[in-house]
Design a protein around this motif. Structure first.
Motif, PDB file in Angstrom:
ATOM      1  N   ALA C  39     -37.400  26.580  64.457  1.00  0.00           N
ATOM      2  CA  ALA C  39     -35.976  26.450  62.911  1.00  0.00           C
ATOM      3  C   ALA C  39     -36.701  27.135  61.148  1.00  0.00           C
ATOM      4  O   ALA C  39     -36.226  27.966  60.926  1.00  0.00           O
ATOM      5  CB  ALA C  39     -35.875  25.456  62.645  1.00  0.00           C
ATOM      6  N   VAL C  40     -38.363  26.327  61.424  1.00  0.00           N
ATOM      7  CA  VAL C  40     -39.480  27.080  59.966  1.00  0.00           C
ATOM      8  C   VAL C  40     -39.518  28.201  60.204  1.00  0.00           C
ATOM      9  O   VAL C  40     -39.081  28.614  59.503  1.00  0.00           O
ATOM     10  CB  VAL C  40     -39.992  25.675  59.671  1.00  0.00           C
ATOM     11  N   ILE C  41     -40.033  29.050  61.575  1.00  0.00           N
ATOM     12  CA  ILE C  41     -39.831  30.029  60.937  1.00  0.00           C
ATOM     13  C   ILE C  41     -39.334  30.878  60.818  1.00  0.00           C
ATOM     14  O   ILE C  41     -39.009  31.970  60.724  1.00  0.00           O
ATOM     15  CB  ILE C  41     -40.632  30.220  62.879  1.00  0.00           C
ATOM     16  N   ASN C  42     -37.367  30.125  61.289  1.00  0.00           N
ATOM     17  CA  ASN C  42     -37.061  31.371  61.484  1.00  0.00           C
ATOM     18  C   ASN C  42     -36.280  31.244  59.847  1.00  0.00           C
ATOM     19  O   ASN C  42     -35.769  32.357  59.120  1.00  0.00           O
ATOM     20  CB  ASN C  42     -36.029  31.224  61.877  1.00  0.00           C
ATOM     21  N   TYR C  49     -33.099  41.865  58.744  1.00  0.00           N
ATOM     22  CA  TYR C  49     -33.908  41.941  60.076  1.00  0.00           C
ATOM     23  C   TYR C  49     -33.283  40.986  61.047  1.00  0.00           C
ATOM     24  O   TYR C  49     -34.022  41.183  61.561  1.00  0.00           O
ATOM     25  CB  TYR C  49     -35.315  41.505  59.857  1.00  0.00           C
ATOM     26  N   THR C  50     -33.305  39.566  61.241  1.00  0.00           N
ATOM     27  CA  THR C  50     -32.711  38.847  62.130  1.00  0.00           C
ATOM     28  C   THR C  50     -31.247  39.298  62.679  1.00  0.00           C
ATOM     29  O   THR C  50     -31.389  39.217  64.098  1.00  0.00           O
ATOM     30  CB  THR C  50     -33.168  37.185  61.590  1.00  0.00           C
ATOM     31  N   THR C  51     -29.938  39.618  61.473  1.00  0.00           N
ATOM     32  CA  THR C  51     -28.932  40.346  61.778  1.00  0.00           C
ATOM     33  C   THR C  51     -29.675  41.328  63.394  1.00  0.00           C
ATOM     34  O   THR C  51     -28.678  41.452  64.185  1.00  0.00           O
ATOM     35  CB  THR C  51     -28.007  40.846  61.071  1.00  0.00           C
ATOM     36  N   VAL C  52     -30.151  42.091  63.036  1.00  0.00           N
ATOM     37  CA  VAL C  52     -30.092  43.724  63.351  1.00  0.00           C
ATOM     38  C   VAL C  52     -31.275  43.564  64.453  1.00  0.00           C
ATOM     39  O   VAL C  52     -30.932  43.740  65.872  1.00  0.00           O
ATOM     40  CB  VAL C  52     -30.739  44.247  62.669  1.00  0.00           C
ATOM     41  N   HIS C  53     -32.287  42.868  64.673  1.00  0.00           N
ATOM     42  CA  HIS C  53     -33.110  41.872  66.169  1.00  0.00           C
ATOM     43  C   HIS C  53     -33.075  41.676  66.965  1.00  0.00           C
ATOM     44  O   HIS C  53     -33.202  41.470  67.624  1.00  0.00           O
ATOM     45  CB  HIS C  53     -34.645  42.564  65.585  1.00  0.00           C
TER      46      HIS C  53
END
Lengths: 323, 428, 295
Positions: C39-42, C49-53
């Motif tokens: 969770a901390v990494i994210n 970026y996380t939406t697309v990838h």
């Protein structure tokens, strides 16, 4: 006034002369002067006033409200008295009610079976002077201090059916379709229980660590000299000495299981396989949907269950006190 | 626990005492903090628009008001869900002067209970600015207005334009074309209809649209108002049509949040999604957002057509007894102005202005398309949880719709159960 | 100390067991910590970026979420509110419950068991169930304006503090009275012989001995009270009085949640409870050496 450090004198020591002290042999209560009686009354009275005024009074009002139909708006004259209909409705035509009772029970059994045992195990392992012990302690305790928002995000990242770590891992090792961890009513309760256990274990570990520190080390040494192994020492010496903390843990676990709420609420508001009584109460009394009467009836049922456990606990303590 | 020997107490006790004394001072602080008096030029505003873009938009229109009127506005922002959960108590406690809220049943309910105050005075200056239907949605049965509307986030079937072009898809107009498109998408390896209803309420959208297309808006609104039986052939037909569409939906919708479903549209894993304009928040600005397109939910019955649009209306209301009524009304009037609505909707990507005279020249193609749908709509509805009693919508319908999604073959039993619960809530 | 006088031979024999123990602890600890780490990494990644990838990718790392959470969440104000609620509530709870526990563990058992049950059962009640009556009670208790701006207990920090205290007293009294019952009665007897008043016995004899217990309870109370957002949301209506946990929710919109931003905010918010835990953990250790010195 002697400091506690020097009061190791046995109680039978002769009383120092010239102290203002009532004669011996009278009943205990009379030994105290007026000031002491006032102190005693305040020391118990103030906390009792707060608890009764802010918890029991509203609880009594909840019991009354459970016999009414009311949306929580307007004066008391808007409350409509409908007898026990809310209770009948809850049992007969409120579909989530029965699953909620069952889920609360599963929750309770699970908390006892896994995190409580695991927490005790961690505590026993970490109680000795171990290299890195504080680090392990902190790691196991970490989930307890995290806020609900962060906990929700953490388990979302793991359980999400499209982008969760767990399904990504399963896809590597088998080619079965992805598991719907949060949505499948047959498994989502257990998925959430893992998260709940993750939080609960650290808490139980903390309580046992606190308890183990009070266990007289000479007992253990005596057992070791007698040639008892670590398991023997634990079962025959340490565990019995942990009785007070065991009672605390039982009570804490029952409280947690009955009031379990946060996780299911943040995942899907306690629906679709994650019904819990607390979540049903909440969805009925809060928001615009206020069915205060009906929600209160559910709360009273919940209260009745807790009173059963409280009765068991109190009678245990009573027996202990009489011994 | 075992007895332990007494500790040498000197230092420890002193530090404990010091700690307690310090804490005592702190305990007194909250009391001292309450010593401020209220400035007559200040008006307070509670906003449930908590997205970064929405906050910025609120700041902009409030800033305009402050500059024009010389009043100071204190904004309290709450996240929408938490605010919804505490609204009843909030309005009965010490609410702010002006409160952002939703039109329709949800305004009417508070007006009838006397928790919000009449703002028809403000509406006198808004004559002709809104359609009659919008005006009705902001009124209570007493004929007075209780809300100043500002924007709407209508529903449609959204998709990526580029994906449709690459695959040669056409926007479907009828049920048959819709089903055919779904089947094609499935063959092309796409999830035809993105679906995420873990939060519960997103499931209402599909029911609403099918009911609107199969039974018409009039029946729909009456049904939600409690006037018809839920255990009827009409309602069973809605669930029946939904059951036929279910295989075209993304599987396992109950475990997927609505944002996750939207994300699968962004990532080109799903072909379409029935959703509100708020879908735009998830699309990264620029290339992705510009690629977003939509069409109205297709026609299921030629006699009924497809021109009813679900367009939930947001606006502002005044608390029961505003502490600063004049300034509160001035602020409400400001929120109803063309300028404020244009400024707000330009910043918040989900919002379209409601004023008839709003300038539409700055609209993106998507906004223009949705706006045309609203302007030419045969009827506007709000959304199930805004068109019906909140207790019925959230306590009965959400679990019922979720049950349908996990056991779609059990419709007769489901509608009977809804009807039983409906009677206990609406009364006979 | 006897512990160090154990035969050295014994030490060596348990070496492999030690290694297994460490391996077990290391693996479990990693499993425990991994979800938090993930969770901390994210929280360090850009939402677009996380939406697309997707979250299963790597990349899009940025510190912006932390900066945005700090500024958008107006954290300093809300941290101060949390402090104004948590500190008085914890201190008051510990003080009142140790008073109650002192009386309950030393005087007339029968009646006191009943009182203990009253306290403890209160702790078990579901807070949601009390919400409506409590809200009515709070709005009807009038307070002078110099105490509460709203003129009532509702929408005042004091009201939130009091409800936390009322709810937590039960559990703390229970734990402390267990602890006090285990104390040797000779201590109090001696103090009485010296003519100490009841309050002096409590304050000067019993309370200092309860330090380990108080430290453990303080850790728990800080966590519970600081992390609560239910009561704050129900009993406060001014945004500028909210504690940080409630204010944190404001980073979410109705229809859109930037989870990366929210978790960055949550990580910031979790820091104080972590710090409290690390500080009080030391006190546990101190309590341990105290007990072991008996030898």
């Amino acid at each position: 006034m002697a400091t506690p450090g020097t009061t190791a004198a046995p109680p039978a020591a002769p009383p120092p002369p010239d102290r203002r002290r009532p004669p011996r042999g009278r009943r205990t209560t009379l030994r105290y002067g007026r000031r002491d009686r006032i102190s005693l009354a305040l020391m118990l009275g103030v906390p009792a006033f707060l608890v009764i005024g802010l918890v029991w009074l509203p609880a009594a009002a909840t019991v009354l409200l459970s016999f009414t139909r009311w949306d929580g708006i307007g004066g008391l004259e808007t409350i409509e008295w409908i007898g026990t209909q809310n209770y009948t409705d809850a049992y007969t035509l409120y579909p989530p009610f029965e699953p909620a009772l069952r889920n609360n029970l599963v929750w309770l059994l699970f908390l006892f079976a896994v995190p409580t045992v695991l927490g005790m195990f961690f505590a026993v392992l970490l109680d000795r002077e171990l290299r890195g012990g504080p680090v392990y302690q902190s790691v196991f305790y970490l989930p307890v201090v995290l806020s609900l928002a962060l906990t929700g995000f953490i388990w979302q990242l793991i359980y999400s059916s499209d982008q969760g770590l767990l399904n990504a891992f399963l896809a590597l090792v088998s080619d079965r379709p992805p598991v719907d961890w949060f949505g499948d009513p047959d498994i989502n309760l257990y998925a959430v229980l893992v998260a709940a256990g993750w939080k609960h274990t650290g808490y139980i570990m903390l309580l046992y660590l606190a308890g183990l520190k009070a266990v007289d080390p000479s007992l253990r040494e005596a057992a070791a000299i007698d040639g008892a192994g670590p398991v023997r020492t634990f079962t025959s010496v340490v565990f019995p000495a942990l009785l007070p903390i065991n009672v605390v843990v039982v009570v804490v676990t029952v409280i947690d299981a009955l009031r379990a709420f946060d996780l299911v609420w943040i995942i899907n508001r306690g629906r679709n396989g994650l019904e819990l009584i607390s979540a049903l109460v909440t969805s009925n009394v809060i928001g615009e949907a206020s069915r205060v009467g009906f929600g209160s009836a559910l709360a009273v049922i919940m209260l009745a269950f807790s009173l059963v456990f409280i009765a068991i606990y109190v009678s245990t303590v009573l027996r202990g006190a009489q011994r | 626990m075992h007895p332990r020997p007494p500790a040498p107490p000197g230092l420890r006790r002193r530090s404990l005492l010091r700690g307690l004394a310090g804490a005592g001072t702190l305990a007194a602080l909250p009391a001292l903090a309450g010593c401020s008096s209220r400035d007559p030029n200040t008006v307070t505003l509670t906003s449930n628009r908590a997205n970064a873009a929405q906050r910025a938009a609120m700041q902009d229109i409030v800033g305009l008001f402050e500059a024009e009127s010389g009043h100071t506005v204190e904004i309290n922002t709450f996240d929408s869900t938490s605010f919804q959960e505490s609204i009843n108590n909030y309005l009965q406690g010490t609410p702010d002067d002006v409160i952002a809220w939703f039109a329709g049943y949800r305004t009417r309910f508070f007006a009838e209970r006397g928790l919000i105050s009449d703002v028809s005075q403000v509406w006198e200056g808004l004559e002709g600015a809104f359609t009659d239907q919008v005006r009705d949605l902001c009124s209570a049965p007493d004929g007075k207005q209780y809300m100043v509307p500002d924007s709407t986030a209508p529903w449609a079937v959204f998709h990526r334009r580029s994906l449709f072009e690459e695959n040669g898809y056409e926007a479907p107009a009828t049920r048959a074309e819709f089903v055919e498109l779904c089947e094609r998408m499935r063959r092309d390896g796409l999830e035809p209809i993105a679906s995420g209803v873990r939060e519960g309420w997103p499931a209402m959208g599909m029911f609403d649209h099918l009911n609107l297309r199969l039974n018409g808006p009039e029946f729909h609104l009456e049904l939600l108002d409690g006037l018809h039986s839920w255990d009827s052939p009409e309602v069973r037909a809605v669930f029946g049509a939904w059951a036929e569409l279910l295989p075209h939906h993304q599987a396992d919708p109950l475990g997927r949040g609505i944002n996750e479903a939207q994300t699968s549209l962004v990532r080109r894993e799903a072909g379409m999604m029935l959703c509100g304009m708020f879908l735009t928040h998830v699309f990264p600005e620029g290339e992705d957002l510009d690629d977003l397109d939509c069409f109205p939910f297709p026609e299921f019955d030629a006699e009924i057509g497809a021109d009813a649009v679900e367009a939930p209306i947001d606006g502002f209301m005044a608390s029961g007894t505003p502490r600063n009524p004049e300034a509160a009304h001035a602020l409400l009037a400001h929120f109803g102005t063309r300028e404020a609505e244009e400024v707000y909707t330009a910043v918040d990507p989900q919002a379209l202005p409601l004023r008839l005279d709003a300038d539409t020249s700055g609209f993106s193609p998507l906004e223009a398309k949705v706006n045309d749908m609203v302007v030419n709509a045969g009827a506007l509805t709000q959304y199930m949880d805004r068109d019906s009693r909140p207790d019925f919508a959230s306590i009965v319908m959400i679990p019922a719709l979720q049950r349908f999604l996990s056991r779609p073959d059990d419709i007769a039993d489901l509608t009977a159960s809804i009807q039983r619960q409906k009677l206990s809530i609406f009364g006979q | 100390m006897t512990a160090t006088t154990l035969p050295a031979r014994r030490r060596r024999r348990i070496r492999p067991a030690r290694a297994a123990l460490h391996a077990f602890l290391l693996i479990t600890a990693l499993a425990w910590f991994f979800p938090v780490l993930w969770a901390v990494i994210n929280s360090l990644r850009d939402y677009d970026y996380t939406t697309v990838h997707g979250y299963l990718s790597l990349g899009g790392f940025t510190l912006d979420n932390y900066a945005n959470a700090w500024t958008q969440g107006e954290m300093p104000v809300y941290f101060a509110n949390s402090l104004l609620i948590t500190v008085p509530a914890v201190v008051l709870t510990l003080f009142l419950s140790s008073c109650a526990a002192f009386v309950l563990s030393n005087y007339s058992r029968r009646f006191n068991l009943l009182m203990l049950a009253v306290f403890l059962a209160a702790n078990l009640l579901p807070p949601q169930a009390l919400l409506v009556p409590l809200f009515r009670l709070y709005t009807s208790i009038r307070l002078p304006y110099w105490i509460s701006e709203s003129g009532s207990l509702y929408d005042s920090h004091m009201g939130v503090v009091l409800i936390h205290v009322a709810f937590q007293i039960g559990f703390c009294t229970f734990v402390l009275s267990n602890f006090m019952k285990a104390m040797p009665t000779s201590l109090l007897e001696a103090a009485r012989v010296d003519g100490a008043s009841v309050f002096q016995q409590y304050w000067k004899v019993v309370l200092p001995l309860c330090r380990p217990s108080l430290a453990a309870l303080a850790t728990l109370l800080v966590t519970w009270i600081y992390n609560d957002f239910f009561w704050a949301l129900a009993l406060l209506s001014s945004g500028d009085k909210m504690p940080i946990t409630t204010a944190l929710q404001n980073l979410q919109g109705a229809f859109f949640v930037d989870y990366n931003l929210l978790s960055a905010g949550s990580v910031i918010v979790a820091l104080p409870t972590l710090i409290v835990f690390f500080l009080l953990q030391r006190h546990f250790v101190a309590g341990l050496t105290l007990g072991a010195s008996k030898g």
